[in-house]
Every structure is written in C-alpha cells, then in structure tokens.
Design an enzyme around this catalytic site. Structure first.
Site, PDB file in Angstrom:
ATOM      1  N   ASP A   9      12.357 -16.455 -15.230  1.00 22.85           N
ATOM      2  CA  ASP A   9      12.877 -15.898 -16.489  1.00 22.85           C
ATOM      3  C   ASP A   9      14.356 -16.193 -16.702  1.00 22.85           C
ATOM      4  O   ASP A   9      15.072 -15.434 -17.355  1.00 22.85           O
ATOM      5  CB  ASP A   9      12.647 -14.381 -16.559  1.00 22.85           C
ATOM      6  CG  ASP A   9      11.210 -13.985 -16.296  1.00 22.85           C
ATOM      7  OD1 ASP A   9      10.321 -14.544 -16.964  1.00 22.85           O
ATOM      8  OD2 ASP A   9      10.977 -13.140 -15.405  1.00 22.85           O
ATOM      9  N   LYS A  12      14.885 -21.266 -18.683  1.00 19.03           N
ATOM     10  CA  LYS A  12      14.647 -22.697 -18.474  1.00 19.03           C
ATOM     11  C   LYS A  12      14.131 -23.386 -19.735  1.00 19.03           C
ATOM     12  O   LYS A  12      14.445 -24.543 -19.994  1.00 19.03           O
ATOM     13  CB  LYS A  12      13.642 -22.897 -17.327  1.00 19.03           C
ATOM     14  CG  LYS A  12      14.150 -22.427 -15.970  1.00 19.03           C
ATOM     15  CD  LYS A  12      13.144 -22.657 -14.870  1.00 19.03           C
ATOM     16  CE  LYS A  12      11.919 -21.816 -14.989  1.00 19.03           C
ATOM     17  NZ  LYS A  12      12.182 -20.350 -14.858  1.00 19.03           N
ATOM     18  N   GLY A  36       6.187 -18.282 -18.949  1.00 15.19           N
ATOM     19  CA  GLY A  36       6.513 -18.265 -20.363  1.00 15.19           C
ATOM     20  C   GLY A  36       7.890 -18.830 -20.610  1.00 15.19           C
ATOM     21  O   GLY A  36       8.861 -18.429 -19.967  1.00 15.19           O
ATOM     22  N   HIS A  37       7.989 -19.817 -21.513  1.00 13.91           N
ATOM     23  CA  HIS A  37       9.272 -20.398 -21.878  1.00 13.91           C
ATOM     24  C   HIS A  37       9.506 -20.141 -23.363  1.00 13.91           C
ATOM     25  O   HIS A  37       8.656 -20.438 -24.195  1.00 13.91           O
ATOM     26  CB  HIS A  37       9.287 -21.905 -21.596  1.00 13.91           C
ATOM     27  CG  HIS A  37       9.302 -22.227 -20.136  1.00 13.91           C
ATOM     28  ND1 HIS A  37       9.037 -23.496 -19.653  1.00 13.91           N
ATOM     29  CD2 HIS A  37       9.553 -21.464 -19.049  1.00 13.91           C
ATOM     30  CE1 HIS A  37       9.130 -23.487 -18.325  1.00 13.91           C
ATOM     31  NE2 HIS A  37       9.438 -22.267 -17.952  1.00 13.91           N
ATOM     32  N   GLN A 220       8.588 -20.348 -13.227  1.00  7.29           N
ATOM     33  CA  GLN A 220       9.050 -19.290 -12.318  1.00  7.29           C
ATOM     34  C   GLN A 220      10.412 -19.661 -11.717  1.00  7.29           C
ATOM     35  O   GLN A 220      11.199 -20.314 -12.377  1.00  7.29           O
ATOM     36  CB  GLN A 220       8.004 -19.004 -11.235  1.00  7.29           C
ATOM     37  CG  GLN A 220       6.745 -18.318 -11.746  1.00  7.29           C
ATOM     38  CD  GLN A 220       5.615 -19.273 -12.076  1.00  7.29           C
ATOM     39  OE1 GLN A 220       5.495 -20.355 -11.539  1.00  7.29           O
ATOM     40  NE2 GLN A 220       4.758 -18.858 -12.980  1.00  7.29           N
ATOM     41  N   SER A 409      24.877 -21.533 -21.050  1.00  8.44           N
ATOM     42  CA  SER A 409      24.198 -21.182 -22.293  1.00  8.44           C
ATOM     43  C   SER A 409      24.877 -19.953 -22.876  1.00  8.44           C
ATOM     44  O   SER A 409      25.003 -18.932 -22.197  1.00  8.44           O
ATOM     45  CB  SER A 409      22.720 -20.903 -22.040  1.00  8.44           C
ATOM     46  OG  SER A 409      22.092 -20.452 -23.221  1.00  8.44           O
TER      47      SER A 409
END
Length: 425
Positions: A9, A12, A36-37, A220, A409
């Site tokens: 999480d 990525k 999940g991305h 992951q 980011s």
C-alpha cells in the site's frame, strides 16, 4: 523495477503509471487479485487489481507474468470495468500461458482456514491466493494453457477438486464446491482471455533485444515476502526484487535499476507485528489525511511513524538503487514527526529487523522526533521548494535507510511528483 519497501500500500500504482510513459511494457510478476493499485489522472480515480498500472498508457503493453496466480473470472471482471471507462484493455493486455489458476475451491479453502484460526488469524483477503500458490508448489496446479484446452481442463480439474473437497468436508467441516459450477465459471472466461495469451519470456527477450525499456511491477511489499517478511503474517509469493526474474522470465542481469517505494510514514493492513503503530489521535490523523483504506478490500489500514529499521532491511534485501517517498503531504501541519531509528527488546537495543515475528511484536520503537512543517507540500515539483523541515526529514530517511531518495510523490495526481533522478535515465 518498482517494489514496495514496507507492508504494501505504498503508492506503487501511481509511480508505475508515472514511469510507464518511458517504457514499452509493464510486467506484473507476482501476487493475485488481492493487490490493489490506485491511479488518479485528471481527477479520475482508477483502481486496478490484477492488471498492471501501465494499462492506462497508450502504446504500452501491460503483461501479467507467470509468477501471478490468476482468477479468470476476476480478470474478465476487471477488463469489463476498464472498458466501461473507455480503456481499450484488450488491445494493451497480454497474459502468460503459464499462470497458475485460482479456482472456486481455492477461495473456499482460504476462507475456511482463516475462519479456523480464530484469534490467531493471518488476515488474508480470502481470495484464494495462498491455496493457489500452495498447489503450484505441490505441482498440482492448473495453468492457463490447461484452461484453453477444455477436455484437458476438465480431466485435470476433477482430481484437484476431489482433493480440495476432501479437505473442505473432512478437515474444515465446510460444504464442498460443485464440480460443474467451478468448471463452468472458469471456462466462461476462457474465450475472453484466449487472445491475450502469449509466451511472456520470449516477448520480453524480444523487447530487450530491440533496446526497449521494460518496467517490472511488484504487488504488496518487501515485508510481506513469504521468506523475507514477517512470517507467517505474509503473502504467499516473493514480493522482493529477486522475485521479478522468477515471475517474469527476465534474467536478473537485465534488471538495471530497483526503485523502492515507501510512504513518509508506515501502514499495515491485517494482522501481524507493527512496532511503530499509533493508537492515538496522531494515528487517526494519518489515517484520515492519507485516506488509508485498502484499494482492494476496503479494510482500514493501521498507521504509525516511519520505521527506518524495517525500511533499511527492505532496501538491503531489494538492492534498491533509490527510494521514492510517497504521501509526504499527509505529514503537512504536524508539529512533531517521529521516525523509528532502532528497537528495544528486553532492554537490548536492536539496529536490525528480527526475522521472528513474535520477537518483532515485543519490540518497542526508539523514536527520534523531528520538527514538522506548517506549509503545504501538495503538488510541489522540486525538492528546493519544499519546507526546510521536510528536506531535513528526507535527508534523515536517506541516512537511516542507507539509500538515496530519488523521487518524492507530493499528491495523488500523475504529475504531482519530484524526480531528482529518473530510473530510465
């Protein structure tokens, strides 16, 4: 290559999407639809599970490597969702013929096992990932090429379901899975995915021979690796950089750069030790400001200060070339910011990450407090524009992690980032 440097999480998906503008292929090399991305472009949020984040880029092939365990039904559902968003996914997606399949009995086994564990549950997503990898290791898994040959698929499916149903009924006391419904659900997806299937290693070799850039995408994080992570509170695949060669077929000497992704703080979903976890208002603030819910499951993420001991271990086992720090803006406005520089266990100071999850659970974080910053870092495009305290925080991370911070980011949008060194330069 992009890998997670914490417990997953880390953001990525956004970074893969950002970097995919400089490559011809993005390859997912492990995991399943438990990952999940999330990618935000022009205010539109897209959540991906199986399909690599490069699918949103025109002219980029998104490739699912054989290290992924594949639910045919989940893949078709995700394709249909993207097509409703006007993404021409069928034109951009390729799939390894050697992916092991996730079947309905894998899901039933996963949920039955987790239910039996009670208070000592691992915290799986219940999507059949672990049992599917177990079958692969035991050499009884069915693969995509089996699915594309209906008589062969049916012939091989029956003994596997007999075995799974024996476990479900006799050991777990759970109802069996019907053979016909399991077969038909998988075969219903077969014709949709048939045009996507290819020899992934051969495709990657051809791209490299032509001098094209390839981006390998992990799911992951390193601390969930089945060998390197906080076992048994881990996933069932190799999430570290070394797993990229195994799961894609691209040789290790073809990998030029490893980018480790880490949040400016730490989160974890599910069970397992978490030394820097905050159970106070600050933890709640991080969860709220960071919108910390799982993209795939919707489960709330546990939040805490940045664990530099764990990050240093992740940087080492992945041989990271550089780090990307995400969600820096979530720390905006905090008076003081903590960073874990060591652990204390039974009165002893530890600088290294324990392999034993029970020992790690007893570790107390040795925190160093730093001055926070009041001005916003959201959308900042250069490190020089950051507040002095934010730059000092990043410098401290570099020192403790023993790895340079090459990217930062500063928001959810594709272009909200500081790039001091681009991985493809």
């Amino acid at each position: 290559m992009v890998v997670g440097a914490q417990w997953g999480d880390e953001g990525k998906g956004k970074i893969v999407d950002l970097l995919s503008g400089r490559c011809r292929a993005v390859v997912r090399f492990q995991g399943g639809h438990n990952a999940g991305h999330t990618v935000v472009i022009g205010g539109t949020k897209t959540i991906l599970h199986l399909i690599p984040s490069g699918v949103l880029r025109e002219g980029v092939s998104s490739i699912i490597g054989h290290g992924v365990v594949l639910s045919p039904e989940a893949l078709v559902q995700e394709m249909e969702l993207l097509e409703r968003q006007a993404v021409p996914v069928a034109e951009r997606l390729l799939l390894s013929e050697a992916c092991s399949l996730i079947l309905g009995t894998h899901v039933a086994l996963d949920r039955a096992r987790e239910g039996m564990r009670g208070a000592v549950k691992i915290g799986t997503t219940g999507r059949g990932i672990g049992p599917a990898y177990e079958d692969r290791a035991a050499r009884r898994a069915l693969r995509v090429y089996d699915l594309l040959d209906e008589p062969r698929f049916e012939r091989r499916l029956r003994p596997l379901l007999d075995y799974h149903n024996f476990l479900l009924e006799r050991f777990h006391g759970a109802p069996p899975v019907d053979f016909a419904s399991c077969r038909d659900a998988a075969l219903a997806a077969a014709e949709r995915i048939r045009p996507l299937v290819c020899d992934v290693p051969a495709r990657l070799f051809a791209l490299r021979r032509n001098g094209e850039n390839i981006l390998l995408e992990g799911a992951q994080g390193a601390l969930l690796d089945v060998d390197q992570g906080t076992f048994p509170f881990v996933t069932s695949s190799h999430t570290v950089a070394a797993g990229a060669s195994i799961g894609s077929g691209l040789g290790p000497r073809e990998i030029d750069y490893v980018l480790g992704i880490a949040k400016a703080y730490t989160t974890r979903v599910g069970e397992g030790p978490f030394p820097t976890e905050l159970h106070d208002e600050t933890g709640a603030h991080l969860a709220s400001q960071g919108r910390e819910q799982g993209a795939t499951t919707g489960r709330p993420r546990r939040c805490g200060w940045l664990d530099a001991v764990a990050l240093r271990r992740a940087a080492r086992v992945n041989s990271v070339s550089g780090l990307c720090i995400t969600k820096l803006d979530v720390l905006d406005g905090l008076d003081r910011i903590g960073i874990c520089e060591a652990y204390r266990l039974d009165g002893e100071l530890l600088d290294d990450f324990p392999a034993d999850a029970e020992r790690l659970a007893r570790c107390e974080p040795v925190l160093h407090e730093m001055e926070g910053w009041r001005s916003s870092t959201l959308g900042v495009r250069s490190r020089a524009e950051l507040p002095a305290q934010a730059r000092a925080y990043l410098d401290r991370i570099e020192h403790l992690a023993e790895a340079p911070v090459h990217m930062i980011s500063t928001g959810p949008e594709r272009d909200e980032a500081i790039i001091d060194r681009h991985p493809f330069d």
